[in-house]
Design a protein around this motif. Structure first.
Motif, PDB file in Angstrom:
ATOM      1  N   LEU A 196       0.711  -1.067   0.027  1.00  0.00           N
ATOM      2  CA  LEU A 196       0.113  -0.022  -0.020  1.00  0.00           C
ATOM      3  C   LEU A 196       0.763   1.159   0.043  1.00  0.00           C
ATOM      4  CD1 LEU A 196      -2.774  -0.882   2.689  1.00  0.00           C
ATOM      5  CD2 LEU A 196      -2.979  -0.646   0.253  1.00  0.00           C
ATOM      6  N   SER A 197       2.063   1.312   0.438  1.00  0.00           N
ATOM      7  CA  SER A 197       2.759   2.435   0.750  1.00  0.00           C
ATOM      8  C   SER A 197       3.404   2.900  -0.025  1.00  0.00           C
ATOM      9  CB  SER A 197       3.760   2.347   2.093  1.00  0.00           C
ATOM     10  OG  SER A 197       3.149   1.224   2.855  1.00  0.00           O
ATOM     11  N   ASP A 198       3.603   4.334  -0.418  1.00  0.00           N
ATOM     12  CA  ASP A 198       4.535   4.981  -1.191  1.00  0.00           C
ATOM     13  C   ASP A 198       6.034   4.831  -0.377  1.00  0.00           C
ATOM     14  OD1 ASP A 198       2.930   6.149  -3.273  1.00  0.00           O
ATOM     15  OD2 ASP A 198       2.053   7.245  -1.663  1.00  0.00           O
ATOM     16  N   ARG A 199       5.795   5.126   0.948  1.00  0.00           N
ATOM     17  CA  ARG A 199       7.039   5.097   1.932  1.00  0.00           C
ATOM     18  C   ARG A 199       6.695   4.396   3.118  1.00  0.00           C
ATOM     19  NH1 ARG A 199      10.271  10.386   2.353  1.00  0.00           N
ATOM     20  NH2 ARG A 199       8.112  11.647   2.277  1.00  0.00           N
ATOM     21  N   VAL A 200       7.851   3.943   3.596  1.00  0.00           N
ATOM     22  CA  VAL A 200       7.796   3.167   5.064  1.00  0.00           C
ATOM     23  C   VAL A 200       8.763   3.513   5.799  1.00  0.00           C
ATOM     24  CG1 VAL A 200       7.872   0.871   5.861  1.00  0.00           C
ATOM     25  CG2 VAL A 200       6.750   1.184   3.496  1.00  0.00           C
ATOM     26  N   ALA A 201       8.445   3.653   7.044  1.00  0.00           N
ATOM     27  CA  ALA A 201       9.490   3.735   8.065  1.00  0.00           C
ATOM     28  C   ALA A 201       9.437   2.321   8.916  1.00  0.00           C
ATOM     29  CB  ALA A 201       9.256   5.045   9.088  1.00  0.00           C
ATOM     30  N   ILE A 202      10.508   1.860   9.101  1.00  0.00           N
ATOM     31  CA  ILE A 202      10.449   0.451   9.928  1.00  0.00           C
ATOM     32  C   ILE A 202      10.905   0.755  11.336  1.00  0.00           C
ATOM     33  CG2 ILE A 202      11.317  -1.796  10.099  1.00  0.00           C
ATOM     34  CD1 ILE A 202      11.743  -2.085   7.376  1.00  0.00           C
ATOM     35  N   ALA A 210      14.958   1.986   9.598  1.00  0.00           N
ATOM     36  CA  ALA A 210      14.933   1.978   8.011  1.00  0.00           C
ATOM     37  C   ALA A 210      13.993   2.809   7.372  1.00  0.00           C
ATOM     38  CB  ALA A 210      15.084   0.644   7.336  1.00  0.00           C
ATOM     39  N   MET A 211      14.036   3.753   6.331  1.00  0.00           N
ATOM     40  CA  MET A 211      12.872   4.556   5.644  1.00  0.00           C
ATOM     41  C   MET A 211      13.311   4.591   4.275  1.00  0.00           C
ATOM     42  SD  MET A 211      13.266   7.613   8.435  1.00  0.00           S
ATOM     43  CE  MET A 211      11.489   8.511   8.474  1.00  0.00           C
ATOM     44  N   GLY A 212      12.191   4.854   3.756  1.00  0.00           N
ATOM     45  CA  GLY A 212      12.156   4.809   2.241  1.00  0.00           C
ATOM     46  C   GLY A 212      10.999   4.053   1.298  1.00  0.00           C
ATOM     47  N   THR A 213      11.229   3.942   0.204  1.00  0.00           N
ATOM     48  CA  THR A 213      10.211   3.474  -0.615  1.00  0.00           C
ATOM     49  C   THR A 213      10.516   1.690  -0.232  1.00  0.00           C
ATOM     50  OG1 THR A 213      11.456   3.081  -2.417  1.00  0.00           O
ATOM     51  CG2 THR A 213      10.098   4.920  -2.381  1.00  0.00           C
ATOM     52  N   PRO A 214       9.483   1.000  -0.300  1.00  0.00           N
ATOM     53  CA  PRO A 214       9.920  -0.409  -0.092  1.00  0.00           C
ATOM     54  C   PRO A 214      10.994  -0.818  -0.987  1.00  0.00           C
ATOM     55  CG  PRO A 214       7.588  -0.187  -0.132  1.00  0.00           C
ATOM     56  CD  PRO A 214       7.997   1.288  -0.605  1.00  0.00           C
TER      57      PRO A 214
END
Ligand SMILES: Nc1ncnc2c1ncn2[C@@H]1O[C@H](COP(=O)(O)OP(=O)(O)O)[C@@H](O)[C@H]1O
Ligand SMILES: [Mg+2]
Length: 305
Positions: A196-202, A210-214
């Motif tokens: 679903l995501s454009d970007r993710v922060a784990i 970790a951060m960024g697009t999948p």
């Protein structure tokens, strides 16, 4: 692109527990941004500070350009919230619940428009208590949209739903995106964040690890592709080991890491030897789950225990 959320050095302490440990976040208008992490990572605490529901210990937070310390009223009017473990009034119908929450705002959308947006036309006059978990969550999303917000927070909207209901909620989230809403989604489902995501922060232990697009996260932290050789016999095992390929035997399946472009061709060549037998081969890319495991040494599911 317009910045909708700006968080710098956010910290939240509950007594001695540092639940949110110095996170930074920037979300742009129209993004679906996921915070992915196990139970206890600090997701709800983080989003509820942004929603003006909890008070931060320190750090700077601006939502839609407004300061979280001084302009909470402005923020509350303009955001939508689906809280974790959402519940509405059991003995009110879907429409009555939406109207109840809608009437708390000066400016609101009509119940029927919202009911249509979450595809609940057939349940319009049904008591909330008689809906399935998935339908209840859709009522929750409708209520979160009642003030026509630009920014919507959905805290674990699909937790405890069965796979079909989960997919239906995903459709509703995709619809929000197509309407140009900005969505902050928290989840502990890797697949949900990835799809679903454009970007993710784990998130783990109060920090973003970790951060960024999948794609970016997987490229940066993943360990490439793996070839899974199903039901490989001993000869297959020996051939691959003998050739020095990075491999592992998992319940009779042979997992071989594809280190570079030539690896697959080499593997196929090894597996064509006469005595080798196996059922089938498949290639598996890295997932956010693999990244989480690599960065924390824990599986997302295990980390919840
Ligand atoms: N109101 C509270 N008081 C004390 N500790 C809390 C409170 N809310 C959450 N915590 C603790 O803070 C940590 C983060 O919790 P939470 O933000 O709910 O994480 P998540 O939403 O990722 O599961 C957990 O260890 C939790 O037990
Ligand atoms: Mg939570």
């Amino acid at each position: 692109m317009e910045t909708v959320i700006e968080v710098k050095g956010l910290v939240k302490e509950y007594g001695k527990l540092r639940a949110v440990d110095n996170i930074d976040l920037e979300v742009k208008a129209g993004e679906v941004y996921s915070i992915l992490g196990p139970n206890g990572a600090g997701k709800t605490t983080s989003v509820e500070i942004m929603e003006c529901l909890r008070i931060k210990t320190s750090g700077e937070v601006r939502i839609l350009g407004y300061d979280i310390d001084k302009e909470q009223r402005e923020i509350r009017k303009r955001i939508g919230v689906l809280p974790q473990s959402f519940n509405a009034f059991e003995y009110l119908t879907v429409k009555e619940n939406i109207d109840y929450f809608g009437d708390l705002f000066d400016r609101r959308l009509g119940a029927d428009e919202l009911i249509e947006a979450v595809q609940l036309q057939e349940k319009r006059n049904v008591w909330f208590m008689n809906l399935s978990g998935g339908l209840k969550q859709r009522v929750g999303v409708a209520i979160s949209m009642v003030n026509d917000p630009e920014l919507i927070f959905l805290d674990e909207p699909t937790t405890e739903l069965d796979p079909k209901a989960r997919r239906e909620v995903w459709e509703v989230i995709r619809d929000l995106k197509s309407k140009n809403k900005t969505v902050i989604l928290t989840t502990h489902y890797m697949e949900e964040a990835e799809i679903l995501s454009d970007r993710v922060a784990i998130m783990d232990d109060g920090r973003f690890i970790a951060m960024g697009t999948p794609r970016e996260i997987i490229d940066r932290h993943g360990s490439g592709s793996t070839c899974v050789v199903k039901a490989a016999n001993d000869a297959a095992l020996q051939a691959v080991k003998g050739a020095g390929m990075d491999s592992e035997n998992k319940d009779g399946d042979l997992w071989v890491r594809l280190e570079n472009k030539g690896s697959l061709a080499r593997l196929v060549n090894l597996l064509s030897a006469g005595e080798v037998s196996y059922d089938e081969m498949l290639i598996k890319g890295s997932t956010l789950e693999d990244v989480f495991l690599k960065l924390t040494g824990k599986k997302l599911a295990e980390a919840e225990a």
